[in-house]
Write an enzyme that holds these catalytic residues in place. Structure first.
Site, short mmCIF file in Angstrom:
data_model
loop_
_atom_site.label_atom_id
_atom_site.label_comp_id
_atom_site.label_asym_id
_atom_site.label_seq_id
_atom_site.Cartn_x
_atom_site.Cartn_y
_atom_site.Cartn_z
N LYS A 61 1.00 -1.44 0.04
CA LYS A 61 -0.20 -0.05 -0.96
C LYS A 61 1.22 1.87 -0.24
O LYS A 61 0.97 2.32 -1.18
CB LYS A 61 -0.59 0.26 1.13
CG LYS A 61 -2.47 -1.09 1.03
CD LYS A 61 -2.71 -1.04 2.18
CE LYS A 61 -4.18 -2.17 2.19
NZ LYS A 61 -4.90 -2.37 3.74
N GLN A 105 -4.36 -1.53 9.75
CA GLN A 105 -4.52 -2.35 9.05
C GLN A 105 -5.22 -3.64 9.93
O GLN A 105 -4.78 -3.75 11.22
CB GLN A 105 -3.12 -2.67 8.40
CG GLN A 105 -2.84 -4.04 8.21
CD GLN A 105 -4.04 -4.62 6.26
OE1 GLN A 105 -3.54 -3.49 5.81
NE2 GLN A 105 -3.70 -5.69 5.52
N ASP A 128 -11.06 3.81 4.66
CA ASP A 128 -11.27 2.14 4.71
C ASP A 128 -12.58 2.29 4.49
O ASP A 128 -13.22 1.03 3.74
CB ASP A 128 -11.00 1.34 5.65
CG ASP A 128 -9.61 0.49 5.80
OD1 ASP A 128 -9.55 0.00 4.81
OD2 ASP A 128 -8.89 0.84 6.80
N1 GUN Z 1 -7.19 -5.72 6.31
C1 GUN Z 1 -7.92 -6.90 5.76
N2 GUN Z 1 -8.63 -5.93 4.35
C2 GUN Z 1 -8.13 -4.48 4.90
C3 GUN Z 1 -8.20 -3.92 4.24
O1 GUN Z 1 -9.40 -3.00 3.22
N3 GUN Z 1 -8.29 -2.49 5.33
C4 GUN Z 1 -7.63 -2.65 6.37
N4 GUN Z 1 -7.37 -1.64 7.63
N5 GUN Z 1 -7.86 -3.81 6.86
C5 GUN Z 1 -7.64 -5.39 6.26
#
Ligand code: GUN
Length: 311
Positions: A61, A105, A128
């Protein structure tokens, strides 16, 4: 977008190419914002602990953000960090004018309640789209204009992909397999918003196969390797496979070797589908591109700039 090989001619939907095209549009928008306003969108990516899969996601990311011209900042907290610790970081990031998007995350270590953390993120920085304000706005269809919802990245990417392939989705039968807060529920909301007839199916659904067989659009997000078989598919259906499951490799004698597969048995369904996203190389890259798009949207919202349209 029309020059990409993701049109109706190709059954295998090229998620990488779609993601690349979206990342390019995001990068162009970032350049314009910098030229016109002297502003660089900023994204904070927070990781608590050392989960290996999360470390890879977070690194990807951050790298993708930098490539698009977004200023990405990594925050690493130890596995034993307290909820208070993380809350105080979130509060610092909420107040930081150089940070427009905050991503914490998931999953988080046991001592930290994810809903408390998500609830503490400023909704306009919630790239998110997990904050209750954003899920609420999405559920009432407030996805454009002032005070619009930030939309979770995976379902947002799936909807963009479906529209680029199928055009107007109105009236289509959509089945969403899975009811998670991250994918299933927001996906269903987005498809309702696109005027599909939507069914959400899950582990307790009676006769899953029969329900799935009526889908013009099938979005599989259950986390069960190769669960969806050819006799679950309506001929010509468009199948979006959100599953990322690691299983022992089928073609290797080394018992430690693994492979990634989706929730759909690709080989079993390929002859019957109209189109399908592969795993890997389907939805995954698009999710990251949507995170970048959301960061730019967040930066624009926070500064009163026009919200970009990515079509
Ligand atoms: N863990 C798995 N998918 C995601 C996501 O889309 N966002 C976040 N913050 N954590 C995740």
């Amino acid at each position: 977008m029309s020059n990409l090989n993701i049109g109706p001619d190709s059954k295998v939907i090229d998620g990488k190419a779609f993601a690349e095209s979206l990342r390019e549009r995001v990068a162009n928008k970032v350049k314009m914002i910098k030229a016109d306003h002297g502003l660089i969108p900023g994204l904070a990516v927070v990781l608590v602990g050392e989960d290996p899969a999360s470390q890879i996601y977070v690194r990807n990311k951050g790298q993708a953000a930098e490539k698009a011209g977004i200023r990405a900042k990594d925050y690493r907290l130890s596995k034993s960090s307290s909820e208070e610790n993380l809350l105080s970081l979130v509060s610092e990031l909420n107040a930081d004018p150089l940070i427009h998007g905050i991503l914490v995350q998931l999953p988080l270590p046991r001592q930290i309640d994810p809903s408390t953390i998500i609830g503490a993120i400023d909704p306009v920085k919630d790239v998110d789209g997990f904050h209750e304000i954003n899920t609420g706005r999405l559920s009432i269809g407030k996805i454009t204009g002032s005070n619009h919802a930030m939309i979770p990245c995976t379902p947002l990417g799936c909807r963009m992909l479906l529209e680029s392939r199928l055009g107007d989705l109105a009236g289509l039968e959509a089945v969403v397999l899975g009811r998670s807060n991250i994918v299933g529920k927001p996906m269903a909301q987005l498809l309702i918003n696109a005027s599909c007839t939507v069914t959400v199916a899950h582990s307790k659904t009676k006769d899953l196969k029969k329900i799935c067989r009526r889908a013009d659009i099938l979005v599989a997000a259950v986390g069960r390797p190769k669960m969806v078989q050819f006799d679950w598919i309506k001929p010509g259906a468009t199948v979006i496979d959100v599953g990322i499951n690691r299983i022992p490799a089928s073609t290797n004698e080394n018992p430690n070797k693994t492979e990634l597969v989706g929730d759909v048995d690709f080989e079993s369904v390929i002859d019957i589908v109209g189109g399908i996203t592969p795993v890997p190389g389907g939805v995954g890259p698009i999710t990251i591109a949507c995170l970048l798009a959301n960061t730019v949207v967040a930066a624009c919202s926070q500064n009163g700039f026009e919200i970009p349209n990515w079509n």
